[in-house]
Design a protein around this motif. Sequence first.
Motif, PDB file in Angstrom:
ATOM      1  N   PRO A 141      44.086  34.154  58.235  1.00  0.00           N
ATOM      2  CA  PRO A 141      44.200  35.467  57.569  1.00  0.00           C
ATOM      3  C   PRO A 141      43.585  35.459  56.173  1.00  0.00           C
ATOM      4  O   PRO A 141      44.236  35.742  55.161  1.00  0.00           O
ATOM      5  N   VAL A 142      42.291  35.133  56.099  1.00  0.00           N
ATOM      6  CA  VAL A 142      41.624  35.014  54.798  1.00  0.00           C
ATOM      7  C   VAL A 142      41.376  36.399  54.197  1.00  0.00           C
ATOM      8  O   VAL A 142      41.185  37.385  54.910  1.00  0.00           O
ATOM      9  N   THR A 143      41.385  36.444  52.888  1.00  0.00           N
ATOM     10  CA  THR A 143      41.043  37.658  52.167  1.00  0.00           C
ATOM     11  C   THR A 143      40.069  37.290  51.053  1.00  0.00           C
ATOM     12  O   THR A 143      40.117  36.171  50.531  1.00  0.00           O
ATOM     13  N   ALA A 144      39.197  38.197  50.705  1.00  0.00           N
ATOM     14  CA  ALA A 144      38.178  37.897  49.692  1.00  0.00           C
ATOM     15  C   ALA A 144      38.825  37.933  48.306  1.00  0.00           C
ATOM     16  O   ALA A 144      38.678  38.884  47.554  1.00  0.00           O
ATOM     17  N   ALA A 145      39.547  36.876  47.978  1.00  0.00           N
ATOM     18  CA  ALA A 145      40.302  36.804  46.731  1.00  0.00           C
ATOM     19  C   ALA A 145      39.536  36.006  45.685  1.00  0.00           C
ATOM     20  O   ALA A 145      38.763  35.108  46.010  1.00  0.00           O
ATOM     21  N   GLY A 146      39.771  36.333  44.420  1.00  0.00           N
ATOM     22  CA  GLY A 146      39.139  35.626  43.316  1.00  0.00           C
ATOM     23  C   GLY A 146      40.173  35.130  42.325  1.00  0.00           C
ATOM     24  O   GLY A 146      41.302  35.638  42.281  1.00  0.00           O
ATOM     25  N   VAL A 147      39.777  34.178  41.516  1.00  0.00           N
ATOM     26  CA  VAL A 147      40.698  33.605  40.538  1.00  0.00           C
ATOM     27  C   VAL A 147      40.783  34.474  39.292  1.00  0.00           C
ATOM     28  O   VAL A 147      41.847  34.616  38.680  1.00  0.00           O
ATOM     29  N   ARG A 148      39.672  35.082  38.906  1.00  0.00           N
ATOM     30  CA  ARG A 148      39.621  35.831  37.648  1.00  0.00           C
ATOM     31  C   ARG A 148      38.493  36.866  37.726  1.00  0.00           C
ATOM     32  O   ARG A 148      37.617  36.760  38.587  1.00  0.00           O
ATOM     33  N   PRO A 149      38.473  37.843  36.811  1.00  0.00           N
ATOM     34  CA  PRO A 149      37.342  38.781  36.763  1.00  0.00           C
ATOM     35  C   PRO A 149      36.072  38.040  36.354  1.00  0.00           C
ATOM     36  O   PRO A 149      36.120  36.988  35.715  1.00  0.00           O
ATOM     37  N   VAL A 150      34.933  38.596  36.725  1.00  0.00           N
ATOM     38  CA  VAL A 150      33.662  38.017  36.329  1.00  0.00           C
ATOM     39  C   VAL A 150      32.699  39.149  35.983  1.00  0.00           C
ATOM     40  O   VAL A 150      32.504  40.066  36.780  1.00  0.00           O
ATOM     41  N   GLU A 151      32.163  39.094  34.779  1.00  0.00           N
ATOM     42  CA  GLU A 151      31.211  40.095  34.296  1.00  0.00           C
ATOM     43  C   GLU A 151      31.688  41.524  34.550  1.00  0.00           C
ATOM     44  O   GLU A 151      30.925  42.393  34.979  1.00  0.00           O
ATOM     45  N   GLY A 152      32.973  41.765  34.277  1.00  0.00           N
ATOM     46  CA  GLY A 152      33.523  43.108  34.407  1.00  0.00           C
ATOM     47  C   GLY A 152      33.987  43.497  35.789  1.00  0.00           C
ATOM     48  O   GLY A 152      34.564  44.567  35.973  1.00  0.00           O
TER      49      GLY A 152
END
Length: 418
Positions: A258-269
């Motif tokens: 059940p993967v989701t396109a998650a990120g650790v932090r914002p990048v370039e806004g």
Amino acid sequence: MSEAPIVIENRKELTYLLSEAAELEHGLMCEYLYAAFSLKREAGPGVSDSQLEAVERWRRVLLDVAAQEMLHWALVNNILTAVGSAPYVSRPHLPHQAKGYPAGVQVALVPFGERALRHFLFLERPEGMELADGEGFDPSGPALPIMSERDLVPWGQEFSTVGHLYRSIEAGLTRLAEKHGEDGLFIGPPQAQATAFWPELLAIVGLATAGRAIELIVEQGEGARGNWGEAHYGRFLAVLDEYRTLREADPTFDPAHPVTAAGVRPVEGFEPDVRITDPATAAVSDLFNVVYDLILQMIVRYFAAAEETEDQRGALAYAFVVLMVVVIKPLGLLLATLPVGPAHASATAGANFQLAYRGNFLLPHGRVAFIRFRERLDEAAAFADGIDATPEARSVLDAAAATLRSLSEGLSGHIEAL
């Protein structure tokens, strides 16, 4: 269905569209790898022992097609350098849905399943074919301005299929060769051409080789005119048919994490739709992306190398291939099993291919580049050592750290010779 003509009247517009083609190949490669990594590797809930064979076969198809997208990416960069431009490895940010293309062309990270496969079929469909995109991929954004033959500033133009974009680039190459002469168009240094890894990766020295490269890209993607059975389109269609058959026979069949396109932090806004809050998962995701960034820097240096010997270029090539196969793949497979965090208890992270920046990846001086590569390999290895992870994850991280250190040591012998 006829598609609007694409205007290419000068070298700048040609290299703009080649760069767009390069970033599209790059984005497709990330899409296919993300889906391949999302597939389960063991029998268990949702996958029986007998079904696992099909799952592994689908993973091989996705990985093979991703490798061919990398070949296409390399061929486009050979054309770029042949006509006097720099190699291009940037792309729109992911995991956010990429913008900047015609409204009907979208790139996003989607786990394996019917939605992903229908999206892949839409992107790889033969020129002129009417086909709906996957669920949720509705055309968005305004139509791009129409370019005239008198316009000087480059911009993106409308295309509906990848084949249409490449056929237009081929026609543009022919038009500019008539305008400047072949020698006046293909002005790049021959030593900047990459010819390693694939027998199909040919040096671009004129219209004939550029045409052969474009024909290969189109044939592998959508198939030779009317014959798409062994092309990406046909292979994805076969996977979709088999997947639907297995789902009809067993509605509980669920081959993907059940993967989701998650990120650790914002990048370039850009703010990720889902944040990774689990500390170990966040650290593994950062390690994956640091190695991915390093691969891109090495690839650009490989294409742009002006000071390196063939042995030194070979060492660079060996390093980024090993990083892709021995580090990126195991980390990508691992991330598909790791939790996002308490706010998304049922979701796993997946490999988000997040770039810290979209600027120039080129380190322009040979000796400095090798020093920087070795330094970053050592930093990544030390970071992997410090991740507090489960025993299963720890075994993957230990192997990654050992490979990173080995590659660092391998590059060290080439520094003083530069």
